[in-house]
Design an enzyme around this catalytic site. Structure first.
Site, PDB file in Angstrom:
ATOM      1  N   ASP A 236     -25.811  30.109  40.921  1.00 46.06           N
ATOM      2  CA  ASP A 236     -26.045  30.562  39.547  1.00 46.06           C
ATOM      3  C   ASP A 236     -24.768  30.691  38.730  1.00 46.06           C
ATOM      4  O   ASP A 236     -24.821  30.815  37.515  1.00 46.06           O
ATOM      5  CB  ASP A 236     -26.756  31.922  39.582  1.00 46.06           C
ATOM      6  CG  ASP A 236     -28.132  31.782  40.185  1.00 46.06           C
ATOM      7  OD1 ASP A 236     -28.385  32.375  41.245  1.00 46.06           O
ATOM      8  OD2 ASP A 236     -28.939  31.025  39.619  1.00 46.06           O
TER       9      ASP A 236
ATOM     10  N   HIS B 273     -24.200  36.411  48.202  1.00 52.82           N
ATOM     11  CA  HIS B 273     -25.454  35.804  48.646  1.00 52.82           C
ATOM     12  C   HIS B 273     -25.849  36.435  49.978  1.00 52.82           C
ATOM     13  O   HIS B 273     -24.992  36.741  50.804  1.00 52.82           O
ATOM     14  CB  HIS B 273     -25.286  34.289  48.828  1.00 52.82           C
ATOM     15  CG  HIS B 273     -26.592  33.559  48.866  1.00 52.82           C
ATOM     16  ND1 HIS B 273     -27.340  33.452  50.013  1.00 52.82           N
ATOM     17  CD2 HIS B 273     -27.296  32.950  47.878  1.00 52.82           C
ATOM     18  CE1 HIS B 273     -28.448  32.784  49.729  1.00 52.82           C
ATOM     19  NE2 HIS B 273     -28.454  32.462  48.447  1.00 52.82           N
TER      20      HIS B 273
HETATM   21  C1  SDX Z   1     -30.278  33.425  44.320  1.00 53.12           C
HETATM   22  O1  SDX Z   1     -31.993  34.208  48.847  1.00 53.12           O
HETATM   23  C2  SDX Z   1     -31.759  33.085  48.258  1.00 53.12           C
HETATM   24  O2  SDX Z   1     -31.689  32.069  48.882  1.00 53.12           O
HETATM   25  C3  SDX Z   1     -31.642  33.175  46.754  1.00 53.12           C
HETATM   26  C4  SDX Z   1     -31.199  31.898  46.062  1.00 53.12           C
HETATM   27  C5  SDX Z   1     -32.252  30.827  46.139  1.00 53.12           C
HETATM   28  O3  SDX Z   1     -31.899  29.643  45.987  1.00 53.12           O
HETATM   29  O4  SDX Z   1     -33.450  31.173  46.271  1.00 53.12           O
HETATM   30  O5  SDX Z   1     -29.997  31.421  46.632  1.00 53.12           O
HETATM   31  C6  SDX Z   1     -30.960  32.131  44.572  1.00 53.12           C
HETATM   32  O6  SDX Z   1     -30.959  34.399  44.128  1.00 53.12           O
HETATM   33  C7  SDX Z   1     -28.768  33.503  44.403  1.00 53.12           C
HETATM   34  C8  SDX Z   1     -28.237  34.960  44.216  1.00 53.12           C
HETATM   35  C9  SDX Z   1     -28.211  35.246  42.726  1.00 53.12           C
HETATM   36  N1  SDX Z   1     -27.912  36.673  42.487  1.00 53.12           N
HETATM   37  C10 SDX Z   1     -26.725  37.062  41.972  1.00 53.12           C
HETATM   38  O7  SDX Z   1     -25.774  36.309  41.747  1.00 53.12           O
HETATM   39  C11 SDX Z   1     -26.662  38.550  41.642  1.00 53.12           C
HETATM   40  C12 SDX Z   1     -25.320  39.124  42.134  1.00 53.12           C
HETATM   41  N2  SDX Z   1     -25.359  39.107  43.615  1.00 53.12           N
HETATM   42  C13 SDX Z   1     -25.772  40.347  44.271  1.00 53.12           C
HETATM   43  O8  SDX Z   1     -26.818  41.017  43.622  1.00 53.12           O
HETATM   44  C14 SDX Z   1     -25.942  40.162  45.778  1.00 53.12           C
HETATM   45  O9  SDX Z   1     -24.859  39.469  46.219  1.00 53.12           O
HETATM   46  C15 SDX Z   1     -27.187  39.472  46.291  1.00 53.12           C
HETATM   47  C16 SDX Z   1     -28.436  40.131  45.802  1.00 53.12           C
HETATM   48  C17 SDX Z   1     -27.207  38.044  45.894  1.00 53.12           C
HETATM   49  C18 SDX Z   1     -27.148  39.569  47.819  1.00 53.12           C
HETATM   50  O10 SDX Z   1     -27.264  40.891  48.143  1.00 53.12           O
HETATM   51  P1  SDX Z   1     -27.275  41.385  49.685  1.00 53.12           P
HETATM   52  O11 SDX Z   1     -27.216  40.279  50.640  1.00 53.12           O
HETATM   53  O12 SDX Z   1     -28.383  42.362  49.843  1.00 53.12           O
HETATM   54  O13 SDX Z   1     -25.882  42.048  49.821  1.00 53.12           O
HETATM   55  P2  SDX Z   1     -25.557  43.481  49.302  1.00 53.12           P
HETATM   56  O14 SDX Z   1     -26.142  43.714  47.949  1.00 53.12           O
HETATM   57  O15 SDX Z   1     -25.875  44.442  50.399  1.00 53.12           O
HETATM   58  O16 SDX Z   1     -23.965  43.365  49.090  1.00 53.12           O
HETATM   59  C19 SDX Z   1     -23.088  43.585  50.169  1.00 53.12           C
HETATM   60  C20 SDX Z   1     -21.904  44.313  49.545  1.00 53.12           C
HETATM   61  C21 SDX Z   1     -22.322  45.574  48.775  1.00 53.12           C
HETATM   62  O17 SDX Z   1     -21.224  46.446  48.843  1.00 53.12           O
HETATM   63  P3  SDX Z   1     -21.304  47.673  49.964  1.00 53.12           P
HETATM   64  O18 SDX Z   1     -22.597  48.414  49.706  1.00 53.12           O
HETATM   65  O19 SDX Z   1     -21.290  46.977  51.309  1.00 53.12           O
HETATM   66  O20 SDX Z   1     -20.066  48.486  49.689  1.00 53.12           O
HETATM   67  O21 SDX Z   1     -21.274  43.445  48.559  1.00 53.12           O
HETATM   68  C22 SDX Z   1     -21.368  44.047  47.284  1.00 53.12           C
HETATM   69  C23 SDX Z   1     -22.460  45.108  47.352  1.00 53.12           C
HETATM   70  O22 SDX Z   1     -22.207  46.150  46.425  1.00 53.12           O
HETATM   71  N3  SDX Z   1     -21.738  42.979  46.353  1.00 53.12           N
HETATM   72  C24 SDX Z   1     -21.162  42.769  45.173  1.00 53.12           C
HETATM   73  C25 SDX Z   1     -21.828  41.620  44.671  1.00 53.12           C
HETATM   74  N4  SDX Z   1     -22.759  41.204  45.525  1.00 53.12           N
HETATM   75  C26 SDX Z   1     -22.710  42.065  46.571  1.00 53.12           C
HETATM   76  N5  SDX Z   1     -20.184  43.396  44.508  1.00 53.12           N
HETATM   77  C27 SDX Z   1     -19.842  42.877  43.303  1.00 53.12           C
HETATM   78  N6  SDX Z   1     -20.420  41.775  42.737  1.00 53.12           N
HETATM   79  C28 SDX Z   1     -21.412  41.131  43.404  1.00 53.12           C
HETATM   80  N7  SDX Z   1     -21.994  40.054  42.844  1.00 53.12           N
END
Ligand code: SDX
Length: 425
Positions: A366, A308
């Protein structure tokens, strides 16, 4: 809480400028850089808005490190346990929880807006039966502005109030219609003697050929799921609603824009993606290979429902969602649901993996919502639609707050230009 106006100095070579520091009632202070370009001729650069506050807001507060979520100061776990979704709607819109009479009057007001103009049903017939319900919702919610012209003038507080109630009341009706259309069943009209969530379940699952008995346990579960999803500060879709609203677009168009943004798998589409992920894992034995894939930079696989932007400790909604999932499965006698077993084992293993620990990745709302919604009888492609139903009140509350802001300006970010410099044909 900062009292006197403190400043921060920015120095570049032999020049320096000062900018005011500001404090809110809670959470991080901000550096007011509204005059940055005028003073320095430079822009701030923050493409994912990871360090940018886009507005002032009094609606919802989140503390990602402490796992805190409060609507107008009330913790989410207290609201879920003690109040109803329509009371939470009243709270988000008005800033205070309703007294009993106010609660009844508000719910009645919503109830008598649940019908949609009968001509709207013709829109559905233009879609293929296999259209994704979110595609339908993006279209028909925007189409509300073609019917309710008497509540599109955003300069009229009375019209904004009516549009707000119409959206909260009619989006579930349209969502149920999208579901019925996708399964080839006749639309079911709302019933005014049912509460918001029981009404929604009946519009989705009743059929004309037999009586429909509302299950209070399932209606309570949906009501709780709606409360958990009602608002969440300046998330992607809320930012889209605010940005659309800043141009003066009508409220129905703004909420349709929010629905379109919510659809993405990185945002509201994650609950649908979680179910598809759990189904692709098939058995707990396959979990280690999927976790290894999630850790690989060159593999697009991510553990959906994990991570998140704000919650770097745990998502307080996820814990309540897991409890609700358990209750629904137990109530329905679906013990040892295979997807739930996989989810529990995936959560257990991921939380002990250094990769997830170091990147502070925890289950978000989720991760368990999809299993619950599947157990309630919804197909996977309806999960994000339910998220949109619940989030409509948050979008509406934030949209009203933005319109009421005397400092409102059109949202128009700038860029770091990296394209071709002037050249001639
Ligand atoms: C919602 O914003 C909100 O408030 C949203 C929400 C709401 O109520 O409105 O809470 C609802 O959207 C919840 C999130 C649902 N999405 C998912 O579950 C999809 C999987 N999660 C990822 O796509 C990600 O964690 C996000 C999009 C939720 C957050 O992304 P960020 O904050 O931009 O973080 P990032 O993508 O930069 O990740 C940081 C690191 C990365 O690795 P590095 O580049 O630093 O090496 O963590 C890794 C990412 O690759 N990473 C994951 C991961 N999520 C992040 N690796 C594996 N699995 C994951 N799920």
């Amino acid at each position: 809480m900062r009292t006197d106006a403190e400043t921060i100095k920015l120095t570049v070579a032999d020049k320096s400028w000062t900018f005011e520091l500001r404090s809110g009632s809670e959470g991080p202070d901000v550096i007011d850089i509204g005059s940055l370009y005028d003073k320095t001729g430079m822009f701030a650069y923050d493409p994912g808005f990871t360090s940018t506050a886009s507005c002032e807001s009094a609606v919802t507060f989140i503390d990602g490190d402490e796992g805190v979520l409060r609507y107008r100061g009330y913790n989410i776990d207290q609201l879920v346990k003690q109040r109803s979704y329509t009371d939470v709607c009243y709270l988000l819109l008005n800033g205070e929880l309703p007294e009993l009479e106010q609660s009844k009057e508000f719910e009645s007001h919503i109830t008598y807006h649940t019908l949609v103009h009968e001509q709207m049903s013709h829109f559905f017939r233009g879609f293929r039966r296999d259209a994704h319900p979110m595609a339908i919702m993006t279209g028909v919610v925007g189409a509300l502005s073609a019917f309710y012209h008497d509540s599109t003038d955003i300069t009229d507080p009375q019209q904004r109030q009516v549009a707000s109630m119409r959206l909260i009341a009619k989006v579930p009706t349209l969502a149920a219609m999208a579901y019925k259309y996708s399964v080839g069943q006749p639309f079911v009209f709302p019933k005014n003697d049912l509460d918001y969530s029981a009404n929604f379940l009946r519009m989705c699952f009743a059929v004309p050929s037999e009586d429909y008995a509302s299950d209070p346990v399932l209606a309570r579960a949906i009501d709780r799921i709606f409360m958990l999803h009602a608002d969440h500060e300046q998330n992607a879709s809320t930012s889209v609603v605010r940005s659309a609203g800043s141009s003066g677009a009508n409220p129905f168009a703004c909420i349709a824009a929010g629905i379109a943004c919510l659809w993405g798998p990185a945002h509201g589409g994650a609950n649908e993606a979680v179910l598809k992920m759990l189904e692709s894992i098939e058995t707990p034995d396959n979990i280690p290979s999927f976790i290894e894939r999630a850790k690989k930079k060159d593999d697009i696989f991510r553990v959906m429902g994990f991570g998140h932007r704000v919650y770097k400790n745990y998502d307080p909604r996820a814990n309540i969602m897991r409890e609700t999932c358990h209750e629904v499965l137990d109530h329905l006698g679906i013990h040892n649901h295979p997807l739930f077993e996989i989810a529990l084992e995936l959560e257990r293993r991921a939380l002990s993996e250094e990769y997830f620990i170091s990147k502070r990745l925890y289950p978000n709302i989720d991760f368990y919502s999809g299993i619950t919604l599947r157990a309630l009888g919804f197909p996977t492609n309806m999960f994000t639609v339910l998220f949109a139903v619940a989030r409509t009140v948050g979008w509406v509350a934030q949209w009203n707050e933005m319109i009421d802001d005397p400092k409102r300006k059109i949202a128009r970010p700038r860029q770091l230009y990296t394209g071709s410099q002037e050249r001639h044909i």
